[in-house]
Design a protein around this motif. Structure first.
Motif, PDB file in Angstrom:
ATOM      1  N   UNK A  21      47.748  36.451  25.770  1.00 50.96           N
ATOM      2  CA  UNK A  21      47.406  35.894  27.073  1.00 50.96           C
ATOM      3  C   UNK A  21      48.598  35.165  27.676  1.00 50.96           C
ATOM      4  N   UNK A  22      49.290  34.361  26.853  1.00 49.36           N
ATOM      5  CA  UNK A  22      50.459  33.634  27.342  1.00 49.36           C
ATOM      6  C   UNK A  22      51.573  34.591  27.769  1.00 49.36           C
ATOM      7  N   UNK A 155      44.311  35.529  39.437  1.00 51.34           N
ATOM      8  CA  UNK A 155      44.222  36.383  38.254  1.00 51.34           C
ATOM      9  C   UNK A 155      44.350  35.558  36.977  1.00 51.34           C
ATOM     10  N   UNK A 156      45.289  34.605  36.978  1.00 48.35           N
ATOM     11  CA  UNK A 156      45.460  33.751  35.790  1.00 48.35           C
ATOM     12  C   UNK A 156      44.202  32.925  35.556  1.00 48.35           C
ATOM     13  N   UNK A 162      37.874  33.873  31.339  1.00 47.10           N
ATOM     14  CA  UNK A 162      37.459  34.855  30.341  1.00 47.10           C
ATOM     15  C   UNK A 162      37.721  34.369  28.924  1.00 47.10           C
ATOM     16  N   UNK A 163      38.855  33.668  28.748  1.00 45.24           N
ATOM     17  CA  UNK A 163      39.170  33.094  27.434  1.00 45.24           C
ATOM     18  C   UNK A 163      38.152  32.035  27.046  1.00 45.24           C
ATOM     19  N   UNK A 164      37.754  31.206  28.016  1.00 49.94           N
ATOM     20  CA  UNK A 164      36.740  30.186  27.734  1.00 49.94           C
ATOM     21  C   UNK A 164      35.399  30.827  27.372  1.00 49.94           C
ATOM     22  N   UNK A 165      35.031  31.880  28.078  1.00 53.92           N
ATOM     23  CA  UNK A 165      33.778  32.578  27.787  1.00 53.92           C
ATOM     24  C   UNK A 165      33.811  33.154  26.374  1.00 53.92           C
ATOM     25  N   UNK A 190      29.239  27.840  33.011  1.00 53.70           N
ATOM     26  CA  UNK A 190      30.131  27.429  34.099  1.00 53.70           C
ATOM     27  C   UNK A 190      31.255  28.420  34.342  1.00 53.70           C
ATOM     28  N   UNK A 191      31.908  28.875  33.255  1.00 48.34           N
ATOM     29  CA  UNK A 191      33.014  29.824  33.391  1.00 48.34           C
ATOM     30  C   UNK A 191      32.523  31.168  33.918  1.00 48.34           C
ATOM     31  N   UNK A 192      31.382  31.628  33.408  1.00 49.18           N
ATOM     32  CA  UNK A 192      30.832  32.905  33.873  1.00 49.18           C
ATOM     33  C   UNK A 192      30.424  32.818  35.345  1.00 49.18           C
TER      34      UNK A 192
END
Length: 386
Positions: A21-22, A155-156, A162-165, A190-192
């Motif tokens: 991801x990074x 996008x980021x 998505x990473x949090x989900x 919340x993220x979704x």
């Protein structure tokens, strides 16, 4: 032992995912990072250092003790939101790219015209330094202004959500280390929810360009022409009442006024000279279309302006206040449908609507006091989509 093996494997995979991801984030942020590092093609007989020195003089970085305004303070390199009446650096570069230094020097040091004389008062630069400015502008005419770098923040953010989900789902189903289960659940929802909001918002914007205001080949101000000088819309857009399109005025029509008016109060001679040159040499001015509809939509100015007697500003907004013309409304289907529901038709004294006998009888009897566009089929699907 099995739990330790699972936890170790999961942590390793998580580290790989975060590293990936990074890496992707770094690539996105560094897009075009080195686009400017490639050496540009310079004017024959001059070095890259000459170009850089000329750029410093143009931007006011040299000389250190100057007492006059820098070139870039009037002649912008990048697009601005408000109308800069002065010609851009690119405009000047293109105009003088094929001319010798003496012509460029005469224009800068001995300006002609009230506007330009006032702008260049007390301007003092040595001949050698001005030559480097000419080299820089010649190079700019060849390479062009570097394009604006795209942003990838949305996008980021979407990838981060998505990473949090992913973390919340793994925590709820597999790891179960957090005692307060509502914490990962709140993060998941919340993220979704935020991702769904981003998708819906961008999907609604597809095909719409509200506030779209592209750079035009000539700095034409509707505020000056339609507002201050009171020129009627139909004088320039002559086909609005009879044709599907409102039309773009021919250069010869512009010359009806500019055969005499060769210097603008705000713009000086530079922009009007483009119109005169196009008229004298038979060139077309390539105006950029602002109001665009999808290919599956039919719209006729003749129906709305000619038959419906709508005022131009009902769709295009306060054009007489716009220096830079932009799309005022989003032109979505919902916007059109609501307009048809709310707009009263000029029904009584309009020959176009004579065949609506029943509605005319109802108006005479007092059964109805007005007719909306929706009442005569304006919202029928086949009117716009066929």
């Amino acid at each position: 032992m099995r739990e330790h093996f699972f936890w170790g494997g999961f942590m390793k995979k998580t580290q790989i995912f975060i590293s990936l991801f990074a890496f992707v984030t770094f690539i996105l942020l560094s897009t075009n990072l080195y686009a400017d590092s490639a050496e540009s093609v310079v004017t024959e007989g001059h070095s890259h250092e000459d170009v850089k020195r000329g750029e410093r003089f143009f931007k006011g970085l040299l000389p250190f003790d100057r007492e006059y305004s820098s070139c870039v303070s009037c002649h912008n390199l990048n697009r601005v939101d408000t109308l800069n009446w002065n010609p851009s650096a690119m405009d000047i570069a293109i105009k003088y790219a094929d001319k010798d230094f003496e012509s460029f020097q005469s224009s800068v040091m001995n300006p002609v015209g009230i506007k330009m004389e006032a702008s260049h008062v007390n301007f003092d630069i040595s001949e050698e330094d001005l030559k480097t400015v000419k080299v820089y502008l010649d190079n700019l005419a060849h390479t062009g202004v570097p394009p604006a770098k795209p942003t990838h923040y949305n996008l980021i953010l979407f990838l981060f959500l998505g990473l949090l989900i992913t973390w919340a789902v793994v925590e709820l189903i597999f790891i179960r280390k957090i005692k307060l289960k509502f914490i990962p659940l709140i993060i998941l929802l919340g993220a979704f929810g935020w991702q769904v909001k981003m998708i819906v918002t961008d999907a609604i914007k597809l095909g719409r360009q509200e506030n779209y205001a592209p750079d035009q080949p000539i700095k034409f101000s509707h505020k000056v022409h339609a507002g201050e000088n009171g020129i009627d819309c139909m004088y320039c857009h002559t086909t609005a009442e009879q044709s599907k399109s409102a039309g773009i005025p021919a250069t010869d029509l512009c010359m009806n006024c500019h055969i005499l008016i060769r210097e603008g109060t705000n713009s000086g001679k530079f922009e009007i000279a483009k119109v005169v040159d196009a008229a004298e040499n038979g060139h077309s001015i390539e105006w950029k279309r602002i109001h665009n509809l999808p290919d599956h939509v039919y719209f006729s100015h003749a129906v709305h302006v000619g038959s419906g007697k709508l005022d131009c500003m009902q769709c295009h907004g306060p054009v007489e206040e716009m220096d830079i013309m932009q799309q005022h409304s989003d032109l979505s289907m919902g916007w059109c449908v609501n307009c048809h529901r709310d707009t009263e038709v000029d029904f009584g004294n309009n020959g176009y609507y004579e065949h609506y006998v029943k509605l005319h009888e109802e108006m005479k009897s007092g059964a109805i006091d007005s007719v909306k566009a929706v009442d005569i089929g304006a919202n029928d699907c086949m009117r716009c989509h066929y």
